[in-house]
Design an enzyme around this catalytic site. Sequence first.
Site, mmCIF file in Angstrom:
data_model
loop_
_atom_site.group_PDB
_atom_site.id
_atom_site.type_symbol
_atom_site.label_atom_id
_atom_site.label_comp_id
_atom_site.label_asym_id
_atom_site.label_seq_id
_atom_site.Cartn_x
_atom_site.Cartn_y
_atom_site.Cartn_z
ATOM 1 C CD GLU A 32 -2.852 0.989 2.409
ATOM 2 O OE1 GLU A 32 -3.549 2.174 2.377
ATOM 3 O OE2 GLU A 32 -2.851 0.224 3.266
ATOM 4 N N GLY B 148 3.337 2.530 10.319
ATOM 5 C CA GLY B 148 2.757 1.682 11.683
ATOM 6 C C GLY B 148 2.611 0.289 11.469
ATOM 7 C CB ALA B 149 0.331 -1.923 11.457
ATOM 8 C CG MET B 150 0.092 -3.459 4.914
ATOM 9 S SD MET B 150 -1.023 -1.852 4.273
ATOM 10 C CE MET B 150 -2.255 -2.653 3.291
ATOM 11 C CD GLU B 151 -5.088 -1.991 5.648
ATOM 12 O OE1 GLU B 151 -5.560 -1.554 4.925
ATOM 13 O OE2 GLU B 151 -4.016 -1.710 6.349
ATOM 14 C CG ASN B 152 -0.339 -6.664 4.077
ATOM 15 O OD1 ASN B 152 -0.403 -5.948 3.311
ATOM 16 N ND2 ASN B 152 0.359 -6.834 5.087
ATOM 17 C CG HIS C 147 -6.184 0.864 12.590
ATOM 18 N ND1 HIS C 147 -7.146 2.155 12.659
ATOM 19 C CD2 HIS C 147 -5.922 0.988 11.639
ATOM 20 C CE1 HIS C 147 -6.996 2.601 11.325
ATOM 21 N NE2 HIS C 147 -6.203 1.823 10.785
ATOM 22 C CD GLU C 148 -3.339 -1.611 10.737
ATOM 23 O OE1 GLU C 148 -3.603 -2.100 9.549
ATOM 24 O OE2 GLU C 148 -2.911 -0.175 11.041
ATOM 25 C CD GLU D 234 -6.162 3.516 6.819
ATOM 26 O OE1 GLU D 234 -6.403 3.346 8.009
ATOM 27 O OE2 GLU D 234 -5.628 2.603 6.040
#
Length: 885
Positions: free
Chosen positions: A132, A273-277, A309-310, A332
């Site tokens: 992303e 911060g992080a990624m929701e794959n 969140h993720e 988001e």
Amino acid sequence: MKDEKMTTDGAPRIRLSDYRPPNHLVDAVELDIRLEPERTQVRSRLSLRPNPERPGDAPLVLDGEDLEILAIMLDGIPLARSEFVVSDRGLTIAAVPDRPFTLETTVLIDPSANTRLMGLYRSNGVYCTQCEAEGFRRITFFPDRPDVLSVYTTRIEARKSDAPVLLGNGNRSSAGDVPGTDRHFAIWHDPFPKPSYLFALVGGDLGRIVDGFTTQSGRQVRLGIYVEKGKEDRARYAMDALKRSMRWDEEVFGREYDLDVFNIVAVSDFNMGAMENKGLNIFNDRYVLASAETATDHDFASVEAVIAHEYFHNWTGNRITCRDWFQLCLKEGLTVFRDQEFTSDMRSRAVKRIQDVRLLRSHQFVEDSGPLAHPVRPETYREINNFYTATVYEKGAEVIRMLKALLGPDAFARGMNLYFKEHDGRAATVEDFLACFEKASRRDLTQFKLWYSQAGTPELAASVDQRAAEGTLEITFEQSVPATPGQPKKEPMVLPIAMGLVGEDGRDMLPEVKCEPALKNGVFELDRQRATIRFSGLKERAVPSLLRGFSAPVRLVSNLGSDDMLRLGALDSDPFNRWQALHAVMMKVLLDHQSGRSPEGSPTTADLVAALAQVGADEALDPAFRALVLSPPGDTDLTREVGHDVDPDAVHHAVEWLRELLGRQLGSTLEDIYRRHASNEPYSPDATSAAHRALRNAVLSLLVATGGDDATSLAGEHYRRADNMTDRMAGLLALSRLRGPVLDEALEDFYGRFRDDTLVLDKWFTVQAIAPDEDALDRVERLTGHPRFAMSNPNRVRALVGAFASGNPVQFNRKDGRGYAFLADHVLKLDRQNPQLAARLLSSFRSWRVLEPQRRELARRELERVAGMDGLSRDVADIAERSLG
């Protein structure tokens, strides 16, 4: 989607109005990825078909960057070099069948050379992806846009010694050794169609912890968190947060997890911060690793919130994704709202609301008032990476919160359920989202939609006219939205104004009076520029409590006096407005001091000190709430209120004066609180324990503001006696404001304890970067040469360079301009290896226009120097141009 108008660096502007569906759809993606540090081979087989919404003879256009082509086949037949065109942006095949077909490509990429940390990269021996927003095109040729949803099957192969752990999206369908080699493989299949930005893989030698979760329908889900070996125990809190998030989403939003496994991987080099794959979340390790010795209470709360969140993205972002990047707020902003609600339920709703509004004001309000202002849903962009902003996230969440306030909880829940039902498996738009709530509530949301298209923070003026003899009270509201870049004129917005009437004994008088027009659940809807509400039948003087819970993201200005605000601060039943009232009086005192008036002996200041003493000492109140009340406004808060021709030195002097004043005049009360909230219990990160530490450390900050030997002794003793990172950092931060040999000893001790712990060492760098003394910049410049500082690590750059620029406003905005030059130098240096991080740093200039003329000119020169450099990345060029525009 590309406009013909070009930017100064030759990059096209992308416009929402130019959206066109893709020429081709991809039903299935089969990937075979053979990991090697410098020559990873990626074989891709795409099952394509013409999009019925586009002409049948449209060419096939695939995105691709930094890919070395080895082979291309269409329906199994190799293509001649004359049958396709490759550019630095991708691959075009003019003649493709007007029917379903397959395209196979084989490319080579170099993960070790990928310092941008976008696409597939290798860092600290771990292969990792970040796709992303537009990173998948750096892995293989593909229509890399969020409205192309496909089912992915990925075979990952690597040397067993290099990457014993091989992870991908979805469920693992098979794994094994490659006969006759030292290699092994794993095949992962994700049955849910997803856009390419959600693709992920990880390969490396990692430790892990495992657990399980039983869904509400009885399905068993295997949970895994993968971390650097030796740090497994520091992932236990993250696992607990994950399980609580999964249960909460079932209970509150009715959303059940859908795969057999859910994996999280923590890596140290990560831009975000992080990624929701899907099924494989990849995290910056600062949001996974936590222990009493290494993490503060704030760190634990951040781990909890980001994990949630993720995970929540599984439905708001993954199962339902964005049609295009202009709809980024749809995933988001909505998911931030969901994680805020989760934290409110896990901890204190009142405290969480205050914290969120403070963050909104310090980041998003500042963004809204500067050259980088943009709507929640922008209408144009050059580089999408630069729109992962506080406006999209935090203001986007506020829009969702207003929607719930306007519709009520029942209609809001019906609208969410309809959204999940109608758009599951689709790429949606803001219009799709709002249509569901219109159906659920039978309400026209056309005007409400302006919140998505108009930039700027609305100003809400409230004029209160109370006639005690007649028993009436009138409030005239008037709204205005300031001009922002590209939007000189604005239409009136829909503002939900939650309110109450506070009587002399603190009771809410609304049930006792008549109101015209009638409120809906205590909410007045202002949908025009000006309107009046009238209360009658009052038997005593009432103080209106306006914008309760911060029901709309506006700047409220009223004619209520300090006495009225102090009544609200003492008696209001709404915790947010109680905090806000006392904060507003502190801001008035600060503005008086900053403008040259002398408020120290004024009745207002005396009454404020008395009110703060009363709240601070009230053991019936949540200690975390009391901590917030006893935390005065900071430099950024006062700068925002001054608004123009700001002198950062004068602002800082006023802020420090108030802290010293409160520390001195509240001394005995503060000392009593400090003693009463000491604890001999073992550390626990739970909300109640954290609240007591928050109060004690807020008191410590005020006590040491008085300066002198006693303050130094107190801060030094606080540091030395700390048995957890929260208290240790509180002592170190207090000492950093005092300077001297006790600080030097503490810094040396801290470094000696944690020199080999990368995450904790970031705190050591940050403490020194944000200390507001005159030597700060010299110290930061020296630290950039420290053996433990690395420009290749985003966390370390943010901890030092970023912390100085955003967390030390008085020294970043030095009158000699050295702070601006320092940041510009590092932006240009970083731009060559990590443009996304460089652009984020450059956005620290977002408030340069509000400065006094001398500093404003110095900041402008540095921005122009950056903008004028040859070979500038699109990321940095975009921020520079918009900042100067």
